[in-house]
Design a protein around this motif. Structure first.
Motif, PDB file in Angstrom:
ATOM      1  N   HIS A  73      -5.839  -6.451 -10.522  1.00 57.56           N
ATOM      2  CA  HIS A  73      -5.652  -5.177 -11.236  1.00 57.56           C
ATOM      3  C   HIS A  73      -4.949  -4.162 -10.324  1.00 57.56           C
ATOM      4  CE1 HIS A  73      -6.716  -1.965 -14.144  1.00 57.56           C
ATOM      5  NE2 HIS A  73      -6.752  -1.214 -13.043  1.00 57.56           N
ATOM      6  N   LEU A  74      -5.326  -4.120  -9.044  1.00 57.24           N
ATOM      7  CA  LEU A  74      -4.702  -3.174  -8.116  1.00 57.24           C
ATOM      8  C   LEU A  74      -3.210  -3.445  -7.971  1.00 57.24           C
ATOM      9  CD1 LEU A  74      -7.387  -3.013  -5.265  1.00 57.24           C
ATOM     10  CD2 LEU A  74      -7.028  -1.370  -7.110  1.00 57.24           C
ATOM     11  N   PHE A  75      -2.829  -4.707  -7.850  1.00 54.61           N
ATOM     12  CA  PHE A  75      -1.413  -5.035  -7.701  1.00 54.61           C
ATOM     13  C   PHE A  75      -0.632  -4.746  -8.979  1.00 54.61           C
ATOM     14  CE2 PHE A  75      -2.541  -7.987  -4.071  1.00 54.61           C
ATOM     15  CZ  PHE A  75      -1.874  -7.232  -3.121  1.00 54.61           C
ATOM     16  N   GLU A  76      -1.256  -4.929 -10.116  1.00 52.80           N
ATOM     17  CA  GLU A  76      -0.574  -4.665 -11.386  1.00 52.80           C
ATOM     18  C   GLU A  76      -0.436  -3.172 -11.663  1.00 52.80           C
ATOM     19  OE1 GLU A  76      -2.935  -6.684 -14.227  1.00 52.80           O
ATOM     20  OE2 GLU A  76      -2.368  -8.709 -13.532  1.00 52.80           O
ATOM     21  N   ASN A  77      -1.225  -2.363 -10.970  1.00 51.38           N
ATOM     22  CA  ASN A  77      -1.218  -0.916 -11.222  1.00 51.38           C
ATOM     23  C   ASN A  77      -1.057  -0.139  -9.913  1.00 51.38           C
ATOM     24  OD1 ASN A  77      -2.252  -0.656 -14.285  1.00 51.38           O
ATOM     25  ND2 ASN A  77      -3.393  -2.300 -13.265  1.00 51.38           N
ATOM     26  N   GLN A  78      -0.059  -0.519  -9.118  1.00 52.63           N
ATOM     27  CA  GLN A  78       0.108   0.098  -7.805  1.00 52.63           C
ATOM     28  C   GLN A  78       0.409   1.590  -7.862  1.00 52.63           C
ATOM     29  OE1 GLN A  78       3.048  -2.322  -5.687  1.00 52.63           O
ATOM     30  NE2 GLN A  78       1.400  -3.002  -4.344  1.00 52.63           N
ATOM     31  N   ASP A  79       0.948   2.055  -8.954  1.00 54.10           N
ATOM     32  CA  ASP A  79       1.237   3.485  -9.070  1.00 54.10           C
ATOM     33  C   ASP A  79       0.033   4.275  -9.571  1.00 54.10           C
ATOM     34  OD1 ASP A  79       3.838   3.171  -8.177  1.00 54.10           O
ATOM     35  OD2 ASP A  79       4.601   2.751 -10.199  1.00 54.10           O
ATOM     36  N   ASN A  80      -1.078   3.595  -9.783  1.00 60.44           N
ATOM     37  CA  ASN A  80      -2.277   4.244 -10.309  1.00 60.44           C
ATOM     38  C   ASN A  80      -3.478   3.845  -9.456  1.00 60.44           C
ATOM     39  OD1 ASN A  80      -1.084   5.421 -12.872  1.00 60.44           O
ATOM     40  ND2 ASN A  80      -0.646   3.255 -13.205  1.00 60.44           N
ATOM     41  N   LEU A  81      -3.483   4.334  -8.247  1.00 63.72           N
ATOM     42  CA  LEU A  81      -4.571   4.007  -7.315  1.00 63.72           C
ATOM     43  C   LEU A  81      -5.304   5.268  -6.867  1.00 63.72           C
ATOM     44  CD1 LEU A  81      -2.858   1.284  -5.065  1.00 63.72           C
ATOM     45  CD2 LEU A  81      -4.297   0.960  -7.088  1.00 63.72           C
ATOM     46  N   SER A  82      -5.328   6.272  -7.719  1.00 61.11           N
ATOM     47  CA  SER A  82      -6.077   7.485  -7.397  1.00 61.11           C
ATOM     48  C   SER A  82      -7.572   7.182  -7.473  1.00 61.11           C
ATOM     49  CB  SER A  82      -5.723   8.600  -8.381  1.00 61.11           C
ATOM     50  OG  SER A  82      -6.233   8.287  -9.657  1.00 61.11           O
ATOM     51  N   PRO A  83      -8.420   8.070  -6.971  1.00 58.64           N
ATOM     52  CA  PRO A  83      -9.863   7.830  -7.051  1.00 58.64           C
ATOM     53  C   PRO A  83     -10.351   7.563  -8.470  1.00 58.64           C
ATOM     54  CG  PRO A  83      -9.414   9.647  -5.580  1.00 58.64           C
ATOM     55  CD  PRO A  83      -8.104   9.281  -6.202  1.00 58.64           C
ATOM     56  N   GLU A  84      -9.852   8.351  -9.414  1.00 57.29           N
ATOM     57  CA  GLU A  84     -10.261   8.140 -10.799  1.00 57.29           C
ATOM     58  C   GLU A  84      -9.806   6.775 -11.310  1.00 57.29           C
ATOM     59  OE1 GLU A  84      -8.568  10.644  -9.634  1.00 57.29           O
ATOM     60  OE2 GLU A  84      -9.479  12.553 -10.195  1.00 57.29           O
ATOM     61  N   ASP A  85      -8.586   6.355 -10.886  1.00 56.42           N
ATOM     62  CA  ASP A  85      -8.070   5.061 -11.321  1.00 56.42           C
ATOM     63  C   ASP A  85      -8.911   3.908 -10.773  1.00 56.42           C
ATOM     64  OD1 ASP A  85      -5.915   6.237 -12.693  1.00 56.42           O
ATOM     65  OD2 ASP A  85      -4.715   6.304 -10.861  1.00 56.42           O
ATOM     66  N   LEU A  86      -9.332   4.017  -9.530  1.00 54.60           N
ATOM     67  CA  LEU A  86     -10.129   2.954  -8.923  1.00 54.60           C
ATOM     68  C   LEU A  86     -11.483   2.828  -9.608  1.00 54.60           C
ATOM     69  CD1 LEU A  86      -9.354   3.620  -5.150  1.00 54.60           C
ATOM     70  CD2 LEU A  86      -8.361   1.862  -6.621  1.00 54.60           C
ATOM     71  N   LEU A  87     -12.061   3.953  -9.969  1.00 57.57           N
ATOM     72  CA  LEU A  87     -13.325   3.912 -10.699  1.00 57.57           C
ATOM     73  C   LEU A  87     -13.135   3.383 -12.112  1.00 57.57           C
ATOM     74  CD1 LEU A  87     -14.751   7.343  -9.507  1.00 57.57           C
ATOM     75  CD2 LEU A  87     -15.551   5.083  -8.810  1.00 57.57           C
ATOM     76  N   ALA A  88     -12.046   3.809 -12.749  1.00 56.39           N
ATOM     77  CA  ALA A  88     -11.768   3.327 -14.111  1.00 56.39           C
ATOM     78  C   ALA A  88     -11.523   1.822 -14.113  1.00 56.39           C
ATOM     79  CB  ALA A  88     -10.565   4.066 -14.679  1.00 56.39           C
ATOM     80  N   ALA A  89     -10.873   1.318 -13.067  1.00 59.00           N
ATOM     81  CA  ALA A  89     -10.628  -0.123 -12.976  1.00 59.00           C
ATOM     82  C   ALA A  89     -11.936  -0.894 -12.899  1.00 59.00           C
ATOM     83  CB  ALA A  89      -9.763  -0.423 -11.752  1.00 59.00           C
ATOM     84  N   ALA A  90     -12.862  -0.395 -12.130  1.00 61.39           N
ATOM     85  CA  ALA A  90     -14.167  -1.052 -12.018  1.00 61.39           C
ATOM     86  C   ALA A  90     -14.893  -1.041 -13.356  1.00 61.39           C
ATOM     87  CB  ALA A  90     -15.008  -0.353 -10.952  1.00 61.39           C
TER      88      ALA A  90
END
Length: 640
Positions: free
Chosen positions: A554-571
């Protein structure tokens, strides 16, 4: 050749896709992610070296000025100035201190306060939370305290100066780090962490000895008042507002109570620091800070500004805020003034002759130079032989020997205890001469050891051989653990070339099937990739729930969206237990896991991502599918 994110300095007009230049340094990204305060971190040769040399250089300059002043034609003014009195009156209370006592008793309380903050943080969130990582520096620190004391007593047993054994127990952290930056190895990451952890334990012991050994007479009533003040400090954390002012008032009252009790008042700083709360920021506090900031941005006014500032400040522990605020004052003001007030030793023929024939002076020199080295290096060597504790790549016995030698630089606390343990000014002079001589000898010994050790290192260039063997119980491995072929990648979730390489890795794995094991290790390049460390720690937190590969994808597919909120949303999108995920994000174990990989990379002098190893040998050149397959086949044939 396929490009990669590489170390160096980027031109401002260089596109990120062409070159991502970084400082190879594991630091916290400058974003508001739920996290703990920054702890001990590794640095490359171009990292914190300069920042650590400056306080040591200023301390050295103050020492030289003190010695010159004490030996100048106007030398009498040195003692006259520092023995001049300062009087403070408040009602019926009259406090009279000499200028030197003002420095040693009042300003040094701030120094010990900062030391106490560091100790509190390390025991709560830092290296000392991990037993396997802490056992070596803790045992080495204990031996580095006991052995110098024994050596000192061998010289002074039966004399009046035997009680001054505390002079040889402590290492000056500022000088130690400065000396390491000057004389140490080019990539001292793990050694620096080892020495810093050792210094924390060393400080705890020194503070305890000052409290227990060098307190002459106790006054029970002021002491009880001091403890009552400390209890009030502990309760201050529950106040909703105005805690800073309350802490300041209580600090003064506790200092005065300790002063009146007979306990050295600098310990007030330690006691207060150990009660100041330290905690990793909670998600709700960070979200509240973000919301208050958005409100202020939409409608700028003083009320919203105060609310935003308050919410941001409260999201960080008071320990971290105070440590950041006071450390510059300690490094650049308090310690240099302390050196100026206490290092002014008279270097005339009489003093030098007395020191040369003094059992006290020889006890100090041998205790610091030989005792520290023998205790620290000896303990580390025994633990290494017994395979106790964790010796990571880059932390060799040779480098520990150099660090152990530098640990004989006992300056600040050594001079401090001289003033507590020795009354005769002439004998104090002898002891100061010995401390200065020991510090110079320790620096010289450490420099020589490092030069010999680094020259005798294997001829294989740094980074050509994998520093840490693959461990299926530790590493992130895809494929059979006993596969005949191994491909290791050091990568960064925010690196575009690492993202592109994922397709290549998939094709290589499909080609070899069960014959290949693929290993991912972290090398977050935080200067050019501000979210890289946070992403790596989030992946490790996901691994605690068995979802490392899914989260990494998921991180590699969304490299432009790695903000704190994005990391929590990914989880959350992966169905992870969010309460557990956030707790793991704030844990020392997760941070140390990423830090370990970064330290391994530093020990191999790796600067770019992705960096591949075929088996245990580094791969150079393109990393397209065909090239990696040929390299792996060649390694198979070479192993036959």
């Amino acid at each position: 050749m396929v490009p990669k994110c590489a170390a160096g300095r980027a031109r401002r007009d260089t596109p990120r896709e062409e070159a991502c230049h970084v400082e190879t340094r594991h630091t916290r990204p400058d974003v508001a992610m739920p996290d703990r305060p920054q702890r001990i971190a590794t640095t490359a040769a171009t990292g914190r070296g300069g920042a650590e040399k400056r306080p040591a250089a200023l301390l050295l300059l103050a020492t030289i000025l003190a010695v010159l002043w004490a030996n100048a034609p106007f030398a009498a003014s040195y003692e006259e100035f520092w023995e001049s009195t300062v009087e403070v009156r408040a009602g019926s209370m009259d406090l009279e201190l000499t200028a030197r006592e003002l420095v040693n008793d009042a300003l040094m309380a701030v120094f010990f306060f900062v030391v106490g903050l560091e100790v509190r943080r390390e025991f709560a969130l830092g290296e000392l939370t991990n037993r396997s990582r802490a056992v070596i520096p803790v045992v080495a620190a204990a031996a580095g305290i006991a052995v110098p004391a024994v050596v000192f007593l061998l010289f002074t047993a039966g004399t009046e100066e035997a009680g001054a054994w505390g002079v040889v127990i402590s290492t000056d952290t500022a000088f130690l780090l400065g000396a390491l930056a000057v004389a140490g190895p080019r990539v001292p990451g793990r050694l620096r962490i080892f020495l810093l952890t050792l210094a924390v334990v060393d400080d705890v012991a020194a503070l305890s000895i000052i409290a227990l050994v060098y307190t002459d007479q106790l006054e029970p009533v002021p002491l009880l008042l001091a403890f009552a003040g400390l209890a009030a400090v502990a309760l201050t954390r529950y106040l909703p507002y105005g805690r800073g002012g309350v802490y300041a008032v209580l600090a003064v009252l506790v200092w005065l109570a300790f002063y009146a009790s007979g306990v050295h008042p600098t310990l007030a700083g330690v006691g207060i620091a150990l009660l100041v709360p330290v905690f990793p920021p909670a998600r709700r506090d960070v979200e509240d800070a973000l919301e208050q900031t958005r409100v202020f941005r939409q409608s700028p006014n003083s009320r919203y500004a105060r609310a935003a500032v308050h919410s941001v400040r409260e999201s960080i522990s008071i320990n971290d805020r105070l440590h950041s605020a006071y450390t510059p004052y300690v490094d650049y003001l308090i310690l240099p003034v302390f050196a100026l007030a206490n290092a002014g030793v008279k270097l005339d023929g009489t003093t030098l002759d007395r020191a040369l024939h003094s059992s006290l002076a020889w006890g100090i020199v041998c205790g610091l130079v030989l005792g520290k080295f023998t205790g620290i290096f000896g303990a580390a060597a025994v633990l290494h032989r017994l395979r106790i504790g964790e010796f990571g790549p880059g932390l060799t016995l040779g480098r520990i020997a150099g660090g152990a030698a530098l640990s004989g630089i006992g300056f600040t606390i050594s001079l401090f205890i001289i003033g507590l343990a020795i009354e005769d000014p002439a004998v104090q002079n002898e002891a100061r001469v010995a401390v200065l001589a020991a510090s110079l000898l320790a620096f010289a010994a450490g420099s020589i050891i490092f030069r010999i050790v680094e020259r005798r290192r294997p001829a294989v260039p740094a980074g050509e051989v994998l520093a840490r063997p693959v461990d299926p119980a530790r590493d992130h491995v895809v494929g059979p653990a006993d596969a005949p072929l191994t491909l290791v990648e050091y990568g960064d979730y925010e690196c575009p070339f690492c993202s592109r390489a994922t397709g290549t890795i998939l094709e290589v794995r499909e080609h070899f099937g069960s014959e290949l094991r693929y290993v991912w290790r972290h090398l977050p390049l935080s200067r050019v990739h501000p979210n890289a460390v946070a992403a790596a720690e989030a992946a490790e937190a996901a691994d605690r729930q068995g979802r490392f590969r899914d989260y990494s994808a998921h991180l590699f597919e969304n490299q432009d969206n790695l903000s704190p909120e994005d990391l929590l949303a990914a989880a959350e999108s992966l169905g992870l237990d969010m309460e557990r995920f956030e707790a793991d994000l704030r844990s020392a174990e997760v941070s140390n896991r990423v830090l370990d990989d970064a330290l391994d990379a530093e020990s191999m002098d790796l600067h770019g991502t992705p960096t591949f190893f075929i088996g245990h040998r580094r791969h150079h050149g393109p990393y397209d599918t065909a090239t990696l397959i040929r390299a792996l086949e060649a390694s198979r044939n070479a192993g036959r």
